[in-house]
Motif scaffolding. Structure first.
Motif, mmCIF file in Angstrom:
data_model
loop_
_atom_site.group_PDB
_atom_site.id
_atom_site.type_symbol
_atom_site.label_atom_id
_atom_site.label_comp_id
_atom_site.label_asym_id
_atom_site.label_seq_id
_atom_site.Cartn_x
_atom_site.Cartn_y
_atom_site.Cartn_z
ATOM 1 N N LEU A 20 -6.473 55.415 7.723
ATOM 2 C CA LEU A 20 -7.490 54.734 6.655
ATOM 3 C C LEU A 20 -6.523 56.008 6.055
ATOM 4 O O LEU A 20 -6.053 57.310 5.276
ATOM 5 N N LEU A 71 -10.782 57.737 0.596
ATOM 6 C CA LEU A 71 -11.275 58.221 1.508
ATOM 7 C C LEU A 71 -12.429 59.300 0.742
ATOM 8 O O LEU A 71 -13.551 59.099 0.224
ATOM 9 N N ARG A 76 -16.098 55.059 5.664
ATOM 10 C CA ARG A 76 -14.648 54.709 6.605
ATOM 11 C C ARG A 76 -15.019 53.168 6.454
ATOM 12 O O ARG A 76 -14.314 52.472 6.799
ATOM 13 N N ALA A 124 -16.532 51.159 4.585
ATOM 14 C CA ALA A 124 -15.945 50.019 4.223
ATOM 15 C C ALA A 124 -14.808 50.164 4.071
ATOM 16 O O ALA A 124 -13.978 48.400 3.485
ATOM 17 N N LEU A 125 -13.492 51.318 3.471
ATOM 18 C CA LEU A 125 -12.385 51.059 3.921
ATOM 19 C C LEU A 125 -11.609 50.404 4.946
ATOM 20 O O LEU A 125 -10.935 49.524 4.544
ATOM 21 N N SER A 152 -12.162 46.762 4.237
ATOM 22 C CA SER A 152 -11.119 46.342 3.148
ATOM 23 C C SER A 152 -10.413 45.844 3.320
ATOM 24 O O SER A 152 -9.523 44.975 3.127
#
Ligand SMILES: Nc1ncnc2c1ncn2[C@@H]1O[C@H](COP(=O)(O)OP(=O)(O)OP(=O)(O)O)[C@@H](O)[C@H]1O
Ligand SMILES: [Mg+2]
Lengths: 326, 477
Positions: B423, B428, B442, B444-445, B448
């Protein structure tokens, strides 16, 4: 993070006969893969302070006032930075070389300074960016040791920084991001979280204040936004988070005249006697809209001059040479 | 190693007008010399399959029989893949090899847990079309969807019989195991000019016969589907693979083949969702033949299985043809997610896009991607793009990616790229700076990363439910 990467050799798959017969003219374009795993996300502070008490700081002033009740009128110190030094974590290069700054409630400060003098580094260190390591000095925010807090705790405490170059986050919608941020803060404060519909009601006037089209809520965070749209979006986030100290790093760069007015108006609208602003800018223009109480000049990682609005005017006229030699 | 799926496939002929090949004998009757050349492990599976399918009666002139005949001949010359084979270099099939493979028993009681709210649905249970769980209210006039055994005599039947030899032929072990062991053949046919796109056709592959994980037994099913979309016809398919079982995480092997023919000017939108049990093996073939001016779009979401291998072959058989392939794979603990894709562009003005994204979230997870795109001599003015992105979230997580573009034509526009990363720190931090904790950031990423592909699922209800399922998977890990 050490991840094992195994790439196959660049040989192609066996070809069907009809194709391999003409393989003399085949240009195989193998992958040219470059990859780099970023170093581990670093924490400067190992101990996490989970329960930061906002209410506790409200009594600080009255404790110090021995005889005079008048002391309660004296503005409260919001941010106090003493001899702050910081290095780039990776290269160990020193950027901040002893910054001193005190900001009281309700004050507007501006930092100006040449490119590379350390203005953005200073802002990012204040909000706990992992690229930097603090090597000395102290920072207190509302009486609490700021350097000991996680970045999200600093945000919950009421500190906000609008990034000079906000990062794009593909795949996360602006609406989801704002709602996450808003609810994280509400949870910390023991307030009930908002549903997307309730949140939209809360958000609408703020959108109007920064003059932003609601369709930006459906777009991914900063993805494909123009420079000016990104800045507006930062101010929208500020409006949602209702921070007590807003650090605005070059909020004016990339804005057209109308956008500058919109943004300045929105920022002024957020200003209350309890809130403070620290602006970083290269131009007097922004200061015409958002009037600073103090103007500081940063040079080589330290604040070398502090004055009032006239310092910015002098700078505009005569440039940095006149200031630093003074 | 034989690897020429298209070697005897003439691209100038429409697939449905090809000559049938000479009839072949079944395995049992094959000559002993070639039997001795075969792999004993393969032969053992074939033997068991033959016993299981011969009990289900089928006329020797049926389409299914043609499939079996065609497969049995090819099966004899094939051996189990070893790591020395380029195609299985990174994909460890020892899980299958070390198991006791048994043909899945025919479905008996149809449990209510198999029902689905989809309006147009064909359900296959361990490879058998189950009419009680199938309904197609929006089937266009003249169209057909169901078991090949139920195709009425007439033009469609004659067409398929005539083309069967060509359609069913492929030199691949798993393809032929499927063809030989398929207990049924599901056929979907959309006549020229007809459309079925407002409500997709849901093809649901349920694995019911399963063994307890760790028992060493592995019931094998061989679901087989043939889809033919006529000239200017349009079809939307949602293909779903899942295990339906009483115990969590049971073992089975689903070895499926879906073959799609898109005739001139036809359009197929294909969503493919693989959420098998985490102790299952899922070997899947998707073979697509596209006539001129046709378009084929695939969105693939693969999260299940202990061993999941998707062989995806698409051939553009005429000019002005469009192919768009997207895949999102998630490999968690002890999972292999493998996509071997091959796209052949043989004609002028072809267009293709391929986007492959995958996440390896555990040290024992493993992703394999081998994406071959061939732009042949006559494929001038082709526009081909390929991109693969991998997110490695744990130390020692493994990804073997090999995007590869072979270009013979000279007037083409082609691009490709590959990236592997963790990531982004800056992203972040942006979350944290706005008061969102690291774990939420984390999650969410990570989600995504895949949402770009999930967003391409064309039907909102499917898009939502699949997205929620993926989100849950990625959050709890
Ligand atoms: N993460 C980093 N890695 C390496 N060098 C850095 C990093 N961050 C800052 N620097 C260096 O520190 C110095 C100060 O940078 P900073 O961004 O703080 O300047 P600035 O005053 O904000 O400049 P500008 O007016 O151009 O925005 C520069 O020389 C910059 O290259
Ligand atoms: Mg800067």
């Amino acid at each position: 993070m050490t991840a094992r990467l195994c790439f196959s050799s660049l040989t192609s798959l066996p070809n069907p006969p009809s194709i391999s017969s003409s393989s003399s003219s085949t240009r195989v374009h193998p992958n040219s893969i470059s990859f780099k795993l970023p170093s581990r996300f670093r924490y400067r502070n190992a101990d996490r302070r989970r329960s930061y008490q906002i209410a506790a700081t409200l009594t600080v002033d009255s404790q110090t006032s021995g005889e005079k009740t008048l002391d309660t009128d004296r503005p409260r110190v919001l941010l106090e930075v003493k001899d702050l030094t910081a290095i780039v974590a990776e290269s160990r290069q020193e950027i901040l070389r002893g910054v001193n700054l005190t900001i009281n409630e309700g004050e507007v400060h501006a930092i100006m300074g040449k490119n590379g003098s350390g203005k953005s580094t200073f802002s990012k260190v204040l909000v706990g960016h992992p690229d930097y390591e603090v090597t000395g000095g102290t920072v207190s925010f509302k009486g609490e040791d700021l350097l000991n807090m996680e970045p999200e705790t600093r945000s919950h405490a009421g500190l906000f920084m609008s990034f000079q170059t906000p990062v794009e986050i593909p795949g996360v919608s602006n609406m989801d991001f704002l709602l996450m941020a808003c609810n994280a803060r509400r949870e910390k404060r023991g307030e009930p979280t908002l549903s997307p519909i309730e949140f939209f009601g809360f958000l609408s006037p703020k959108l109007a204040a920064v003059n932003m089209n609601p369709r930006f809520l459906d777009r991914n965070v900063n993805e494909g936004f123009s420079g000016g749209e990104k800045k507006r979006n930062e101010i929208l986030q500020l409006a949602v988070l209702e921070a007590e100290l807003a650090i605005l790093d070059e909020i004016d760069s990339g804005l057209d005249v109308d956008a500058l007015q919109d943004v300045a108006k929105a920022v002024n609208g957020l200003l209350t006697p309890r809130n403070s602003i620290l602006m970083i800018t290269h131009y007097q223009r922004l200061l015409d809209y958002i009037k600073p109480n103090y103007v500081h000049i940063m040079e080589a990682g330290a604040i070398v001059r502090t004055g009032d609005f006239s310092l910015a005017k002098q700078l505009e006229k005569e440039g940095y040479r006149a200031i630093s030699s003074a | 190693m034989a690897y020429c799926c298209y070697s005897n496939f003439s691209s100038t002929l429409a697939p449905l007008r090809l000559r049938p090949p000479p009839r072949r004998k079944s395995i049992a009757a094959a000559n002993p010399a070639s039997v001795s050349l075969s792999d004993p492990f393969v032969l053992d599976i074939a033997d068991k399959l033959e016993d299981s399918v011969s009990t289900s009666s089928s006329s020797s002139f049926s389409l299914l029989q043609k499939l079996r005949d065609s497969s049995s001949q090819s099966l004899l010359s094939q051996r189990w893949p070893s790591p020395k084979d380029e195609l299985y270099r990174f994909t460890d099939t020892s899980f299958l090899k070390s198991s006791q493979i048994l043909p899945a028993s025919p479905p008996s009681i149809i449990s209510p847990s198999l029902s689905s709210p989809a309006s147009n649905i064909i359900t296959l249970v361990d490879g058998h079309v189950v009419p009680a769980l199938s309904r197609i209210p929006s089937l266009p006039a003249g169209a057909f969807a169901g078991s090949a055994a139920d195709i009425p005599p007439g033009a469609l039947y004659e067409h398929l019989m005539a083309a069967a030899g060509e359609l069913f032929h492929n030199e691949d072990l798993f393809w032929n195991l499927n063809g030989f062991g398929a207990p049924d053949l599901a056929v979907v046919y959309i006549p020229d000019g007809e459309r079925m796109i407002d409500e997709p056709l849901h093809l649901r592959f349920c694995a019911v016969d399963a063994a307890e994980a760790g028992s060493g037994r592995l019931p094998l099913s061989n679901p087989r589907v043939l889809v033919v979309v006529g000239k200017q016809a349009e079809l939307a398919i949602v293909e779903e693979h899942l295990g339906v079982e009483s115990g969590e995480g049971n073992s089975y092997w689903s070895n499926s083949v879906v073959e799609i023919v898109v005739e001139e000017g036809g359009k197929v939108s294909h969503s493919y969702v693989q959420k098998q049990s985490v102790n299952a093996a899922h070997i899947k073939w998707t073979l697509v033949r596209q006539e001129k001016r046709s378009s084929y779009e695939l969105v693939e979401i693969s999260t299940g299985g202990k061993l999941s291998r998707h062989n995806l072959h698409v051939q553009q058989l005429g000019p002005d043809t469009t192919t768009e392939l997207s895949a999102f794979h998630v490999a968690q603990g002890d999972q292999i997610q493998d996509l071997h894709s091959k796209l052949v562009l043989d004609h002028p003005r072809g267009y293709s896009r391929q986007l492959h994204k995958c996440i390896v979230s555990h040290s024992t997870g493993h992703v394999v991607f081998d994406g071959n795109i061939k732009v042949n001599r006559f494929a001038q003015q082709t526009d081909a793009g390929q991109l693969t992105r991998t997110l490695l979230l744990a130390p020692r997580a493994t990804a073997n990616v090999k995007p590869n573009l072979q270009i013979i034509a000279d007037d083409v526009k082609c691009s490709h790229g590959a990236a592997i990363s963790d990531l982004e720190e800056e992203q972040l931090f942006y979350f944290q700076a706005r008061g969102i904790d690291m774990k939420t950031a984390r999650d969410a990423l990570v989600f995504s990363f895949g949402s770009e592909i999930l967003a391409r699922i064309p039907f909102e209800s499917y898009r939502k439910s699949i997205s929620n399922q993926v989100k849950e998977l990625l959050t709890t890990s």
